[in-house]
Scaffold this active site. Structure first.
Site, PDB file in Angstrom:
ATOM      1  CB  THR A 133      -5.698  -5.839  -7.330  1.00 34.86           C
ATOM      2  OG1 THR A 133      -5.305  -4.498  -7.033  1.00 34.86           O
ATOM      3  CG2 THR A 133      -5.774  -6.595  -6.008  1.00 34.86           C
ATOM      4  CG  ASP A 134      -1.748  -2.127  -8.300  1.00 31.94           C
ATOM      5  OD1 ASP A 134      -2.849  -2.170  -7.688  1.00 31.94           O
ATOM      6  OD2 ASP A 134      -1.321  -1.089  -8.848  1.00 31.94           O
ATOM      7  CD  GLU A 135      -6.013  -1.506  -3.975  1.00 33.65           C
ATOM      8  OE1 GLU A 135      -6.303  -1.705  -2.789  1.00 33.65           O
ATOM      9  OE2 GLU A 135      -6.611  -0.682  -4.690  1.00 33.65           O
ATOM     10  CE1 TYR A 159     -10.512  -5.892  -4.221  1.00 36.67           C
ATOM     11  CE2 TYR A 159      -8.688  -4.320  -4.150  1.00 36.67           C
ATOM     12  CZ  TYR A 159      -9.489  -5.216  -4.855  1.00 36.67           C
ATOM     13  OH  TYR A 159      -9.243  -5.443  -6.189  1.00 36.67           O
ATOM     14  CE  LYS A 163      -8.628  -9.707  -6.517  1.00 37.98           C
ATOM     15  NZ  LYS A 163      -9.580 -10.385  -7.447  1.00 37.98           N
TER      16      LYS A 163
HETATM   17  P1  NAD Z   1     -16.642  -4.692 -10.150  1.00 43.98           P
HETATM   18  O1  NAD Z   1     -16.962  -4.506  -8.717  1.00 43.98           O
HETATM   19  O2  NAD Z   1     -16.999  -3.620 -11.126  1.00 43.98           O
HETATM   20  O3  NAD Z   1     -17.354  -6.019 -10.691  1.00 43.98           O
HETATM   21  C1  NAD Z   1     -17.358  -7.212  -9.948  1.00 43.98           C
HETATM   22  C2  NAD Z   1     -18.384  -8.153 -10.572  1.00 43.98           C
HETATM   23  O4  NAD Z   1     -18.382  -9.363  -9.812  1.00 43.98           O
HETATM   24  C3  NAD Z   1     -19.815  -7.614 -10.552  1.00 43.98           C
HETATM   25  O5  NAD Z   1     -20.437  -7.822 -11.798  1.00 43.98           O
HETATM   26  C4  NAD Z   1     -20.497  -8.415  -9.451  1.00 43.98           C
HETATM   27  O6  NAD Z   1     -21.885  -8.595  -9.673  1.00 43.98           O
HETATM   28  C5  NAD Z   1     -19.731  -9.728  -9.537  1.00 43.98           C
HETATM   29  N1  NAD Z   1     -19.761 -10.457  -8.256  1.00 43.98           N
HETATM   30  C6  NAD Z   1     -19.490  -9.961  -7.020  1.00 43.98           C
HETATM   31  N2  NAD Z   1     -19.663 -10.908  -6.086  1.00 43.98           N
HETATM   32  C7  NAD Z   1     -20.010 -12.049  -6.750  1.00 43.98           C
HETATM   33  C8  NAD Z   1     -20.316 -13.371  -6.344  1.00 43.98           C
HETATM   34  N3  NAD Z   1     -20.301 -13.718  -5.048  1.00 43.98           N
HETATM   35  N4  NAD Z   1     -20.624 -14.283  -7.293  1.00 43.98           N
HETATM   36  C9  NAD Z   1     -20.638 -13.941  -8.605  1.00 43.98           C
HETATM   37  N5  NAD Z   1     -20.394 -12.688  -9.046  1.00 43.98           N
HETATM   38  C10 NAD Z   1     -20.076 -11.753  -8.131  1.00 43.98           C
HETATM   39  O7  NAD Z   1     -15.107  -5.054 -10.208  1.00 43.98           O
HETATM   40  P2  NAD Z   1     -14.004  -4.650 -11.277  1.00 43.98           P
HETATM   41  O8  NAD Z   1     -13.458  -3.329 -10.920  1.00 43.98           O
HETATM   42  O9  NAD Z   1     -14.537  -4.895 -12.630  1.00 43.98           O
HETATM   43  O10 NAD Z   1     -12.871  -5.742 -10.916  1.00 43.98           O
HETATM   44  C11 NAD Z   1     -12.910  -7.027 -11.540  1.00 43.98           C
HETATM   45  C12 NAD Z   1     -11.731  -7.832 -11.024  1.00 43.98           C
HETATM   46  O11 NAD Z   1     -10.524  -7.186 -11.375  1.00 43.98           O
HETATM   47  C13 NAD Z   1     -11.697  -8.001  -9.493  1.00 43.98           C
HETATM   48  O12 NAD Z   1     -11.240  -9.296  -9.216  1.00 43.98           O
HETATM   49  C14 NAD Z   1     -10.702  -6.954  -9.030  1.00 43.98           C
HETATM   50  O13 NAD Z   1     -10.075  -7.356  -7.836  1.00 43.98           O
HETATM   51  C15 NAD Z   1      -9.741  -6.946 -10.199  1.00 43.98           C
HETATM   52  N6  NAD Z   1      -9.019  -5.663 -10.410  1.00 43.98           N
HETATM   53  C16 NAD Z   1      -9.713  -4.477 -10.493  1.00 43.98           C
HETATM   54  C17 NAD Z   1      -9.024  -3.304 -10.784  1.00 43.98           C
HETATM   55  C18 NAD Z   1      -9.741  -1.969 -10.916  1.00 43.98           C
HETATM   56  O14 NAD Z   1      -9.077  -0.946 -11.063  1.00 43.98           O
HETATM   57  N7  NAD Z   1     -11.061  -1.919 -10.901  1.00 43.98           N
HETATM   58  C19 NAD Z   1      -7.646  -3.333 -10.969  1.00 43.98           C
HETATM   59  C20 NAD Z   1      -6.968  -4.561 -10.854  1.00 43.98           C
HETATM   60  C21 NAD Z   1      -7.681  -5.726 -10.606  1.00 43.98           C
HETATM   61  O1  DAU Z   2      -4.901  -0.703  -7.873  1.00 42.44           O
HETATM   62  C1  DAU Z   2      -5.953  -1.509  -8.315  1.00 42.44           C
HETATM   63  C2  DAU Z   2      -7.188  -1.229  -7.495  1.00 42.44           C
HETATM   64  O2  DAU Z   2      -7.678   0.048  -7.895  1.00 42.44           O
HETATM   65  C3  DAU Z   2      -8.273  -2.292  -7.658  1.00 42.44           C
HETATM   66  O3  DAU Z   2      -7.797  -3.511  -7.169  1.00 42.44           O
HETATM   67  C4  DAU Z   2      -9.552  -1.888  -6.917  1.00 42.44           C
HETATM   68  O4  DAU Z   2     -10.571  -2.836  -7.164  1.00 42.44           O
HETATM   69  C5  DAU Z   2      -9.986  -0.526  -7.414  1.00 42.44           C
HETATM   70  O5  DAU Z   2     -11.126  -0.096  -6.714  1.00 42.44           O
HETATM   71  C6  DAU Z   2      -8.854   0.491  -7.265  1.00 42.44           C
HETATM   72  O6  DAU Z   2      -8.587   0.744  -5.863  1.00 42.44           O
HETATM   73  P1  DAU Z   2      -8.298   2.235  -5.312  1.00 42.44           P
HETATM   74  O7  DAU Z   2      -8.608   2.269  -3.882  1.00 42.44           O
HETATM   75  O8  DAU Z   2      -6.965   2.698  -5.765  1.00 42.44           O
HETATM   76  O9  DAU Z   2      -9.408   3.039  -6.187  1.00 42.44           O
HETATM   77  P2  DAU Z   2     -10.443   4.202  -5.805  1.00 42.44           P
HETATM   78  O10 DAU Z   2     -11.031   4.678  -7.083  1.00 42.44           O
HETATM   79  O11 DAU Z   2     -11.348   3.817  -4.707  1.00 42.44           O
HETATM   80  O12 DAU Z   2      -9.473   5.344  -5.248  1.00 42.44           O
HETATM   81  C7  DAU Z   2      -8.419   5.858  -6.032  1.00 42.44           C
HETATM   82  C8  DAU Z   2      -7.677   6.882  -5.188  1.00 42.44           C
HETATM   83  O13 DAU Z   2      -8.528   8.009  -4.977  1.00 42.44           O
HETATM   84  C9  DAU Z   2      -7.316   6.371  -3.812  1.00 42.44           C
HETATM   85  O14 DAU Z   2      -6.062   6.926  -3.438  1.00 42.44           O
HETATM   86  C10 DAU Z   2      -8.423   6.922  -2.899  1.00 42.44           C
HETATM   87  C11 DAU Z   2      -8.787   8.229  -3.572  1.00 42.44           C
HETATM   88  N1  DAU Z   2     -10.191   8.651  -3.474  1.00 42.44           N
HETATM   89  C12 DAU Z   2     -11.160   7.756  -3.793  1.00 42.44           C
HETATM   90  C13 DAU Z   2     -12.483   8.109  -3.715  1.00 42.44           C
HETATM   91  C14 DAU Z   2     -13.565   7.105  -4.065  1.00 42.44           C
HETATM   92  C15 DAU Z   2     -10.505   9.943  -3.089  1.00 42.44           C
HETATM   93  O15 DAU Z   2      -9.612  10.771  -2.820  1.00 42.44           O
HETATM   94  N2  DAU Z   2     -11.825  10.306  -3.032  1.00 42.44           N
HETATM   95  C16 DAU Z   2     -12.827   9.431  -3.318  1.00 42.44           C
HETATM   96  O16 DAU Z   2     -14.025   9.815  -3.227  1.00 42.44           O
END
Ligand code: NAD
Ligand code: DAU
Length: 353
Positions: A133-135, A159, A163
């Site tokens: 992730t970019d975080e 988190y 990562k």
């Molecule tokens: P998500 O939470 O939707 O899915 C995570 C999956 O991992 C789920 O299916 C869960 O059951 C599985 N999992 C969790 N713990 C586990 C374990 N101990 N063993 C096996 N499986 C397990 O997550 P996502 O948003 O799809 O993110 C997927 C990946 O991409 C993550 O590594 C996250 O850090 C990365 N990522 C997410 C975003 C985003 O915006 N969502 C952006 C950049 C990178």
């Molecule tokens: O940047 C990549 C990341 O993006 C991934 O690595 C994470 O897995 C993914 O969850 C996401 O993280 P964020 O914290 O940016 O996403 P989230 O949807 O939780 O929040 C997006 C923005 O909105 C953040 O600034 C917090 C704000 N927010 C979020 C929620 C859930 C609100 O203002 N209200 C809310 O209820």
């Protein structure tokens, strides 16, 4: 090619599994997922019968299970997405993020390393791809700055710290043991199958059900949004053509302040639900800010665009329309996920390994 994809029942993983199963029928795709609250096999119901797809229920925190599975299956490659992914949950329960994101990743690295080094071809032709992730780069404060692959790590939440630690372990295994690793760091994804604890699906769901729209702080925080299928396409490009040991940043050059994004969603939803303009925006409620809330993320994606020829395919407004349409058309999915019933709902349909 026997390819292990971890976390394939989650949001991004389900799109990656679908892309690989349909685009590469000659590959055998194995989806390893523990089915936590975020994993949902309904995300893959359209491809679950494909002859080149197998689901394996398992937990990456279980080192012995992984070692046995790798010894038995002889995988050629790994795309590792399994993780705890929600920042707010990491603030209340950091240890589960340490266990899955750090310990789980190291378990997976060990299992791949041990099985590959003992195989006839060693590491030749193998690939361990870690999706991150970019975080990990922390928060941008200067409006002209972007995260590049050279930006120093500065994680601010449990988190992103977990990562970042996993990224360091992956690079350390590449350096120390010459494991053929590749990494990518992506910005915020959105699209179908997004779990409704995250901003966009939560807002869609709350607008639909006339609940308050909780905007953290002043809503001034900026995120860079990418349609999830474009992330899956980027993962395909990195897996097949990324250079070993390299990192690729993935993003949409698409920055939005949270409050502007919520207003845009309100406008789209008013139109889709035939409500008078301005109705949904009345639900906006400013709430206490997230602790340690990162101000701005913005990815410089030039490396992947120039070197691997990837670029986003969808404009944001089009992607958001598609996303809203998907949520409105998939009420059963949303009801099951929000009621917590989906695990028992699908229980019995899939054999545990
Ligand atoms: P998500 O939470 O939707 O899915 C995570 C999956 O991992 C789920 O299916 C869960 O059951 C599985 N999992 C969790 N713990 C586990 C374990 N101990 N063993 C096996 N499986 C397990 O997550 P996502 O948003 O799809 O993110 C997927 C990946 O991409 C993550 O590594 C996250 O850090 C990365 N990522 C997410 C975003 C985003 O915006 N969502 C952006 C950049 C990178
Ligand atoms: O940047 C990549 C990341 O993006 C991934 O690595 C994470 O897995 C993914 O969850 C996401 O993280 P964020 O914290 O940016 O996403 P989230 O949807 O939780 O929040 C997006 C923005 O909105 C953040 O600034 C917090 C704000 N927010 C979020 C929620 C859930 C609100 O203002 N209200 C809310 O209820």
């Amino acid at each position: 090619m026997k390819l292990l994809i971890t976390g394939g029942a989650g949001f991004i993983g389900s799109h990656v599994v679908r892309l690989f199963v349909t685009k590469y029928p000659e590959y055998q795709i194995y989806n390893l997922d523990a089915l936590t609250y975020a994993g949902n096999l309904a995300n893959l119901s359209d491809i679950e019968q494909s002859p080149n797809y197998t689901f394996i229920k398992g937990d990456i925190t279980d080192a012995k299970f992984l070692e046995d599975m790798f010894a038995e299956m002889s995988f050629d490659g790994v795309i590792h997405l399994a993780a705890e992914s929600h920042v707010d949950r990491s603030i209340t329960d950091p240890m589960s993020f340490v266990m899955t994101n750090v310990v789980g990743t190291v378990n997976l690295l060990n299992a791949a390393k041990n099985s590959w080094k003992d195989s006839a071809s060693g590491f030749e032709g193998k690939r361990f791809y870690h999706v991150s992730t970019d975080e990990v780069y922390g928060s941008l404060h200067n409006p002209e700055d972007f995260f590049t692959e050279e930006t120093a790590y500065d994680p601010q939440s449990p988190y992103s710290a977990s990562k970042a630690a996993s990224d360091h372990f992956v690079r350390a295994y590449g350096n120390t043991y010459k494991l053929p690793v590749v990494l990518s760091n992506c910005s915020n994804n959105y699209g179908p199958n997004h779990f409704p604890e995250k901003l966009i699906p939560l807002m869609i769901h709350n607008i639909q059900t006339n609940k308050p729209l909780p905007v953290y702080g002043k809503g001034e925080n900026v995120r860079d949004w990418l349609f999830v299928v474009d992330h899956a396409r980027a993962i395909d490009a990195v897996f097949h053509t990324g250079k070993p040991g390299e990192t690729y940043n993935i993003g949409g050059f698409n920055e939005w302040k949270n409050i502007d994004l919520v207003h845009l969603l309100c406008q789209i939803m008013d139109r889709k639900l035939d409500r008078p303009e301005g109705t949904s925006a009345q639900l906006i409620t400013y709430v206490t800010d997230r602790a340690g809330h990162d101000l701005r993320y913005a990815i410089d994606a030039h490396k992947i665009m120039n070197e691997l020829g990837w670029q986003p395919s969808l404009q944001f407004e089009e992607g958001l329309e598609k996303t809203v349409d998907w949520f409105l058309a998939n009420q059963e999915w949303l009801d099951n996920v929000t009621s917590g019933n989906y695990q028992s709902y699908y229980q019995g349909m899939y054999a545990n390994r």
